[in-house]
Write an enzyme that holds these catalytic residues in place. Sequence first.
Site, short mmCIF file in Angstrom:
data_model
loop_
_atom_site.label_atom_id
_atom_site.label_comp_id
_atom_site.label_asym_id
_atom_site.label_seq_id
_atom_site.Cartn_x
_atom_site.Cartn_y
_atom_site.Cartn_z
N HIS A 1 -44.97 82.63 76.51
CA HIS A 1 -44.82 82.13 78.15
C HIS A 1 -44.24 83.31 79.06
CE1 HIS A 1 -44.44 78.14 75.79
NE2 HIS A 1 -45.85 78.14 76.24
N ARG B 1 -46.92 80.53 83.15
CA ARG B 1 -46.53 80.27 81.94
C ARG B 1 -47.80 80.83 80.86
NH1 ARG B 1 -44.09 76.11 78.54
NH2 ARG B 1 -45.73 75.25 77.04
N ASN C 1 -49.15 78.56 73.46
CA ASN C 1 -48.52 77.98 72.55
C ASN C 1 -48.82 76.32 72.47
OD1 ASN C 1 -46.44 78.15 70.44
ND2 ASN C 1 -44.91 77.07 71.60
N ARG C 2 -50.20 76.22 72.63
CA ARG C 2 -50.87 75.00 72.28
C ARG C 2 -52.11 75.51 71.61
NH1 ARG C 2 -46.53 73.83 73.62
NH2 ARG C 2 -45.54 72.38 74.92
N TYR D 1 -38.89 67.73 72.61
CA TYR D 1 -40.21 67.01 72.64
C TYR D 1 -41.09 67.44 71.44
CZ TYR D 1 -41.29 71.01 75.48
OH TYR D 1 -41.33 72.19 75.72
N GLU E 1 -35.26 78.81 71.60
CA GLU E 1 -35.13 78.66 73.07
C GLU E 1 -33.93 79.34 73.43
OE1 GLU E 1 -37.37 77.38 75.21
OE2 GLU E 1 -38.76 76.14 73.88
O1 0X9 Z 1 -43.34 73.69 74.72
C1 0X9 Z 1 -43.24 74.82 74.33
O2 0X9 Z 1 -44.07 75.38 74.06
C2 0X9 Z 1 -41.70 75.31 73.82
N1 0X9 Z 1 -40.77 75.44 75.09
S1 0X9 Z 1 -41.06 75.92 76.29
O3 0X9 Z 1 -40.13 75.39 76.98
N2 0X9 Z 1 -40.44 77.63 75.98
O4 0X9 Z 1 -42.36 75.80 76.53
C3 0X9 Z 1 -41.44 74.72 72.45
C4 0X9 Z 1 -42.11 74.69 71.43
C5 0X9 Z 1 -41.64 74.26 70.21
N3 0X9 Z 1 -41.29 72.92 70.33
C6 0X9 Z 1 -40.98 72.12 69.12
N4 0X9 Z 1 -40.75 73.04 68.04
N5 0X9 Z 1 -40.53 71.12 69.32
ZN ZN Z 2 -41.75 78.84 76.03
#
Ligand code: 0X9
Ligand code: ZN
Length: 767
Positions: free
Chosen positions: A183, A243, A259-260, A364, A386
């Site tokens: 990100h 992001r 990260n999706r 989440y 994080e």
């Molecule tokens: O949402 C994300 O991709 C990550 N948080 S961020 O605020 N840096 O964007 C977290 C991803 C991993 N989430 C879990 N393990 N629940």
């Molecule tokens: Zn992130």
Amino acid sequence: MHKNLLLITLLAAWIGTPGSNCLAEAVPHVHHHPLANDNILSIVVDDDQLVRVLMDEGLRPLACRPGPGVGHWLANDSQLAFARRLGMPVEVLVDDVPAHVEAERRANEEAKSEGAARGDWYTAYHTFEEIHARLDGLIAMYPDHVHAADAGASLEGRDIRGVRIGTGEAGSKPALLFNGCQHAREWVATMVPTYAADELAAGYGSDARITALLQLVDVYIIPVVNPDGYYYTYASGGDRFWRKNRRNNGTGCYGVDLNRNWGVDWNGSESTSENTCSDIYVGSGPFSEPESAAMRDFILARPNIVGHIDFHSYAEVILQPWAYTNVLPPDHDEIDALGEDMSQAILGVHGTYYPHGGGDDLLYLASGVFPDWTYGETGAFGYTIELRGTSFELPASQIRPTCEENLEAVLAMMEWAGVPLDIEFPDGLPTNIHTQDGTTFSVRISGDGDPPATGGVTLNWSYDGSGNFNEGVLENPGGGNDYIAELPSGDCDDTPAFYIEVETISGGVFREPATAPDDTFTAGVITSITTTFEDDGQTDPGWTVSGDATDGQWSRGVPAGGGDRGDPPNDGDGSGACWLTDNVDGNSDVDGGSTILTSPQLDAGQAGLTLSYWRWFSNNFGAGPDEDSFLVDFSNNNGVTWYQLEVVAPDAPDSSGGWYNVSHDLDGIPGFVPGTEFRLRFTAEDLGQGSVVEAGIDGVLIEAITCDDGNVDCPEDCAGNDGIVNVNDLLAVIAAWGSSDAACDINDDGVVDVNDLLMIIGAWGDC
Ligand code: 0X9
Ligand code: ZN
């Protein structure tokens, strides 16, 4: 108060809610400068429906799953007015975002030059180019243990630059991966991996803990896996709050959330969106993006990677698999234990508590995230950390402490991966297998690190010298550290080789011997063992002492000298007593000639005998060390004539003390003739002037080891030794044609040719 200062003060006062720090849906906003007309607002939103209304109006939440409550939003002036019209409590935190970002940039530049003046790189955030230059510097400075390990290139062609830190060949040890910056706006996430690279590179050879760990584990570090996005957060005309990557989605909106974009539960609806404008847009398919595909291929090409941390900001949490579901992962206990180790390690540095947990314990749920893929696809334990902060704009003064505390998480993971498993044999290893039955032995596996996987402990054995190993899973009756291995029975002409292999839960592999299968344990094949002579030194079956030494003659007893000047401190076979040169405390060495210990007459009247004994010889003390030898001789005729069995030379490695168990197959010893008038003699001599001569003998043993597997042998039965000369033997000769293959060279003339073939045909049928 100066306006910029006021803004910075206000920003510093933001109250971030851990777990609410990434963006959800956002609609396109078309500005000349992406943030030109924006404000940063703090808005109290009553319910989900109003959150929706704000997003539909185009406000960008600076929170991942914006929900009811206080949240921070990017909004232009008319969107600000819209929110006010709805009657929501709105506070303007920043009314000129470009100016705010410019102030942040200037403050960062100042911190950077201040740091540069005193050689501290961690006082400020650094650009993509500066981070790469830093890594290149490490490669140049430490060519022996820092190696380039790039992962490919981004959509816009920027390198995804990485390093491997470790000794020896890549792939030879368990490895870990630490990366940052999927990100773009999570700037501190680039600094933490870079700091780890710096500290590991410099610590090898200077810091004992890091040196030891890097001998056990390889570390891959890739600080910026989203170079285009990161670049864009710095670029003039760019967006500090960007992001995603910089994919042109063709809809007027850019970017896929890397990260999706991973292939475990891709687009699985936990914090995902198919809206190309959304900050959590999943992309057109799993690995549609070059950055995620490059990282995937990087990991798949390195199956020794057993652990991974993907650094993000901000929430101060350690997130474990799974991210996409609350169902516990198969290795939950082990994953959770390492999570706890890392949490404690971080806490110990500056007292910052990063709790650890999986699913939505701490954040989440999220589908299609990187560490879920690492774990789900390769079994390597994947974590998200994080980092510190209450916004993406973590004050530069917090970079160093954030890096310092997370280095400890990195080291904790290295310790977990690197503590090798201990593979031990509590009852020793079998030296012989049997022709009738299998041979069992116990194996103990212990260690603080990653434990063996179920069914992951195997005995690998090869009896035919081919180097092709069979594999059998060890029994683990009590479920604890103790396993039972069983070598199957063999034939007399087999050459058993074997090793133990342990695969750990995360896919690490340990072997004993460690260099297997290149090196293995070996064993003979026997049907029975009979002992014809055994003397453990506790009694005297009739040894004689002779020789012209003026002092230090052979005597028998429990060693009394304490081992201070070359004499043995204890006996060889563990019974207590042994033969040794003079058994007194103090001056006990051989002086002025030799002392000879001669056995009684022994029966060595059969073939296949093995003679073994423990010996001690020390010749490295005194004014003129390393001058004298220790001699072992045998006689077939009661001592009338003698043949040399071995000479331990003055400078041999075993002439400096220490008990050595040596064994000889008598049939192969020049001069040996089986008979009943066999004698042995051991001579310690002081012929040189200045050396201290100390010797000992213990555990003399003559055994008849026989092997009869019932197979009738004939030389023509060269394939498989199955007692019959048939087409298999013929084919073996043809396959070995022209070579010197010993099995098929039936007439022993050095070459496999037509003569051997004719012998096979001549011997056709049962042996
Ligand atoms: O949402 C994300 O991709 C990550 N948080 S961020 O605020 N840096 O964007 C977290 C991803 C991993 N989430 C879990 N393990 N629940
Ligand atoms: Zn992130």
